[in-house]
Design a protein around this motif. Structure first.
Motif, short mmCIF file in Angstrom:
data_model
loop_
_atom_site.label_atom_id
_atom_site.label_comp_id
_atom_site.label_asym_id
_atom_site.label_seq_id
_atom_site.Cartn_x
_atom_site.Cartn_y
_atom_site.Cartn_z
N GLY A 259 0.77 -1.12 -0.02
CA GLY A 259 0.09 -0.04 0.09
C GLY A 259 0.97 1.25 0.18
O GLY A 259 0.43 2.23 0.25
N ASN A 260 2.02 1.01 -0.26
CA ASN A 260 3.03 2.39 -0.49
C ASN A 260 3.14 2.77 -1.83
O ASN A 260 2.97 2.04 -2.67
CB ASN A 260 4.49 2.04 0.13
CG ASN A 260 4.49 1.64 1.65
OD1 ASN A 260 3.70 2.26 2.37
ND2 ASN A 260 5.02 0.45 1.69
N VAL A 261 3.20 4.15 -2.14
CA VAL A 261 3.39 4.70 -3.45
C VAL A 261 4.64 4.28 -4.01
O VAL A 261 5.73 4.50 -3.51
CB VAL A 261 3.30 6.05 -3.42
CG1 VAL A 261 3.55 6.84 -4.97
CG2 VAL A 261 1.88 6.68 -2.73
N GLU A 262 4.70 3.66 -5.22
CA GLU A 262 5.77 2.95 -5.58
C GLU A 262 6.13 3.93 -6.77
O GLU A 262 7.49 4.07 -7.11
CB GLU A 262 5.38 1.65 -6.38
CG GLU A 262 6.69 0.76 -6.68
CD GLU A 262 6.23 -0.63 -7.13
OE1 GLU A 262 5.48 -0.85 -7.89
OE2 GLU A 262 6.61 -1.44 -6.46
N GLU A 263 5.28 4.56 -7.42
CA GLU A 263 5.84 5.41 -8.55
C GLU A 263 4.48 6.37 -8.91
O GLU A 263 3.40 5.99 -8.60
CB GLU A 263 5.79 4.58 -9.91
CG GLU A 263 6.34 5.49 -11.11
CD GLU A 263 6.49 4.44 -12.26
OE1 GLU A 263 6.62 5.17 -13.32
OE2 GLU A 263 6.55 3.22 -12.19
N LEU A 264 4.89 7.45 -9.22
CA LEU A 264 3.99 8.68 -9.46
C LEU A 264 4.13 9.17 -10.84
O LEU A 264 5.16 9.83 -11.13
CB LEU A 264 4.01 9.61 -8.45
CG LEU A 264 3.30 10.93 -8.38
CD1 LEU A 264 1.76 10.80 -8.56
CD2 LEU A 264 3.54 11.89 -7.25
N CYS A 265 3.08 9.09 -11.51
CA CYS A 265 2.80 9.60 -13.05
C CYS A 265 2.00 10.79 -13.22
O CYS A 265 1.00 10.73 -12.53
CB CYS A 265 2.82 8.54 -14.04
SG CYS A 265 3.81 6.99 -13.68
N PHE A 266 2.38 11.76 -14.04
CA PHE A 266 1.49 12.68 -14.39
C PHE A 266 1.15 12.59 -15.95
O PHE A 266 1.89 12.52 -16.66
CB PHE A 266 2.28 13.79 -14.00
CG PHE A 266 2.11 14.30 -12.65
CD1 PHE A 266 1.22 15.35 -11.87
CD2 PHE A 266 3.22 13.89 -11.85
CE1 PHE A 266 1.28 15.41 -10.72
CE2 PHE A 266 3.36 14.26 -10.71
CZ PHE A 266 2.31 14.95 -9.70
N HIS A 267 0.12 12.75 -16.24
CA HIS A 267 -0.59 12.59 -17.61
C HIS A 267 -1.25 13.97 -18.02
O HIS A 267 -2.22 14.50 -17.22
CB HIS A 267 -1.44 11.41 -17.79
CG HIS A 267 -1.02 10.17 -17.29
ND1 HIS A 267 0.08 9.43 -18.11
CD2 HIS A 267 -1.07 9.39 -16.16
CE1 HIS A 267 0.45 8.41 -17.48
NE2 HIS A 267 -0.31 8.48 -16.20
N GLU A 268 -0.71 14.56 -18.96
CA GLU A 268 -1.51 15.82 -19.35
C GLU A 268 -2.98 15.48 -19.81
O GLU A 268 -3.18 14.70 -20.66
CB GLU A 268 -0.72 16.62 -20.57
CG GLU A 268 -1.42 17.90 -20.83
CD GLU A 268 -0.64 18.34 -22.17
OE1 GLU A 268 -0.94 19.67 -22.37
OE2 GLU A 268 0.50 17.91 -22.70
N ILE A 269 -3.89 16.52 -19.48
CA ILE A 269 -5.33 16.39 -19.82
C ILE A 269 -5.68 17.62 -20.77
O ILE A 269 -5.17 18.54 -20.46
CB ILE A 269 -6.26 16.53 -18.42
CG1 ILE A 269 -5.89 15.43 -17.61
CG2 ILE A 269 -7.66 16.55 -18.95
CD1 ILE A 269 -6.64 15.77 -16.08
N LYS A 270 -5.89 17.10 -22.07
CA LYS A 270 -6.29 18.11 -22.91
C LYS A 270 -7.58 18.35 -23.23
O LYS A 270 -8.45 17.40 -23.14
CB LYS A 270 -5.56 17.73 -24.33
CG LYS A 270 -3.97 17.51 -24.22
CD LYS A 270 -3.47 17.32 -25.64
CE LYS A 270 -2.09 16.92 -25.19
NZ LYS A 270 -1.31 16.42 -26.48
N SER A 271 -8.06 19.70 -23.35
CA SER A 271 -9.42 19.99 -23.64
C SER A 271 -9.98 19.50 -24.90
O SER A 271 -9.15 19.44 -25.86
CB SER A 271 -9.71 21.45 -23.49
OG SER A 271 -9.15 22.01 -22.04
N VAL A 272 -11.19 19.02 -25.13
CA VAL A 272 -11.75 18.48 -26.13
C VAL A 272 -12.76 19.62 -26.58
O VAL A 272 -13.72 19.96 -25.89
CB VAL A 272 -12.54 17.21 -26.01
CG1 VAL A 272 -13.04 16.74 -27.37
CG2 VAL A 272 -11.62 16.30 -25.54
N GLU A 273 -12.60 20.05 -27.68
CA GLU A 273 -13.48 21.28 -28.25
C GLU A 273 -14.50 20.73 -29.10
O GLU A 273 -14.35 19.79 -29.89
CB GLU A 273 -12.58 22.38 -28.69
CG GLU A 273 -11.59 23.06 -27.55
CD GLU A 273 -11.02 24.27 -28.15
OE1 GLU A 273 -11.46 25.04 -29.03
OE2 GLU A 273 -9.76 24.35 -27.52
#
Length: 73
Positions: free
Chosen positions: A59-73
């Motif tokens: 239950g420990n954080v092993e990895e942290l990833c950030f993913h860009e969220i793009k707006s859908v128009e």
């Protein structure tokens, strides 16, 4: 102090703590430092980032990833 500046400093501090504990971090699949991640958040105006926590069996954080969220128009 601007609210945004405080928020980014707090983000950097949080991510630095993960780094101190050896948790790898990335942005869109590329390895990134706490400073790179905080700076990326600062320059994004039309989009943001979603966090993706990868946990180990204890239950420990092993990895942290950030993913860009793009707006859908």
């Amino acid at each position: 102090m601007r609210v945004e500046s405080k928020a980014y400093r707090e983000l950097f501090t949080e991510l630095s703590e993960y780094e101190r504990h050896g948790v790898p971090m990335s942005i869109d699949g590329e390895s990134a430092s706490p400073m790179q991640i905080a700076e990326a958040h600062m320059v994004k105006e039309d989009s943001g980032y979603m966090r993706d926590y990868i946990w180990d069996e204890d239950g420990n954080v092993e990895e942290l990833c950030f993913h860009e969220i793009k707006s859908v128009e």
